[in-house]
Design a protein around this motif. Structure first.
Motif, short mmCIF file in Angstrom:
data_model
loop_
_atom_site.label_atom_id
_atom_site.label_comp_id
_atom_site.label_asym_id
_atom_site.label_seq_id
_atom_site.Cartn_x
_atom_site.Cartn_y
_atom_site.Cartn_z
N GLY A 26 5.97 -0.92 -4.73
CA GLY A 26 6.66 0.30 -5.10
C GLY A 26 7.97 0.04 -5.83
N LEU A 27 8.77 -0.83 -5.27
CA LEU A 27 10.07 -1.14 -5.90
C LEU A 27 9.90 -1.86 -7.22
N PHE A 28 8.92 -2.76 -7.30
CA PHE A 28 8.66 -3.47 -8.55
C PHE A 28 8.27 -2.50 -9.67
N PHE A 29 7.36 -1.58 -9.38
CA PHE A 29 6.93 -0.65 -10.42
C PHE A 29 7.99 0.40 -10.73
N ILE A 30 8.82 0.75 -9.78
CA ILE A 30 9.97 1.61 -10.10
C ILE A 30 10.87 0.90 -11.09
N ILE A 140 -3.06 -0.83 -14.54
CA ILE A 140 -4.43 -0.65 -14.05
C ILE A 140 -4.58 -1.29 -12.67
N GLY A 141 -4.01 -2.47 -12.51
CA GLY A 141 -4.04 -3.13 -11.20
C GLY A 141 -3.33 -2.31 -10.14
N PHE A 142 -2.23 -1.68 -10.51
CA PHE A 142 -1.49 -0.83 -9.57
C PHE A 142 -2.36 0.35 -9.11
N PHE A 143 -3.11 0.93 -10.04
CA PHE A 143 -4.02 2.01 -9.66
C PHE A 143 -5.03 1.52 -8.62
N PHE A 144 -5.66 0.37 -8.87
CA PHE A 144 -6.65 -0.15 -7.92
C PHE A 144 -6.00 -0.50 -6.58
N TYR A 145 -4.77 -0.98 -6.62
CA TYR A 145 -4.04 -1.26 -5.39
C TYR A 145 -3.83 0.02 -4.58
N CYS A 146 -3.38 1.07 -5.26
CA CYS A 146 -3.15 2.35 -4.59
C CYS A 146 -4.45 2.93 -4.04
N ARG A 147 -5.51 2.80 -4.81
CA ARG A 147 -6.81 3.30 -4.35
C ARG A 147 -7.27 2.56 -3.10
#
Length: 156
Positions: A26-30, A140-147
């Motif tokens: 979360g902090l990295f993508f923010i 895209i990887g973040f989406f799969f992580y969240c899923r």
């Protein structure tokens, strides 16, 4: 009195604890998308000092002058959804999955269109182009992580 305590314990047991990497992601993508929004405003507002600090030439200025509306919609959607998704992740809401998906798809569309129709590779150069492709893959990887977190029940 015992019934109330048992209810609280049951509720606590059913809640899945947030893994440590949720906070890291979360902090990295923010951080990533906060920089992306800064870049977005500097590029589209044609900040000459910003262009000069990045050593961009006249071709880049022309590239972002009269930026086509379709590209602007994809660009705007990507950077703002890209910032909202990790914030939602920190709140552990299922909306994170949808918002991260929208960010990834809009970025994919933007890159496909700009590489195909705006000569992105030659105008922005290989370094920026490869960096943006890496950001696309991370998004895209973040989406799969969240899923995956949603499927495990971490996101409610």
């Amino acid at each position: 009195m015992k019934e109330k305590n048992m209810g609280i314990k049951t509720l606590t047991k059913n809640r899945i604890k947030a893994p440590w990497h949720l906070w890291l992601m979360g902090l990295f993508f923010i951080f990533i998308y906060t920089n992306g929004i800064y870049d977005y405003f500097m590029m589209l507002l044609h900040n000459v000092n910003y262009y000069n600090s990045k050593h961009y030439g006249e071709d880049v200025v022309k590239y972002f002058t009269n930026y086509p509306m379709v590209f602007l919609i994809f660009y705007t959607t990507n950077v703002f959804c890209g910032l909202i998704a990790p914030i939602l992740l920190l709140f552990r809401t299922r909306w994170t999955v949808l918002v991260s998906f929208v960010s990834a798809i809009s970025m994919l569309c933007l890159e496909v269109l700009t590489f195909a129709f705006r000569n992105r590779w030659n105008v922005l150069g290989p370094w920026v182009s490869l960096f943006d492709i890496a950001l696309l893959l991370m998004t895209i990887g973040f989406f799969f992580y969240c899923r995956a977190l949603a499927k495990r029940g971490v996101l409610k």
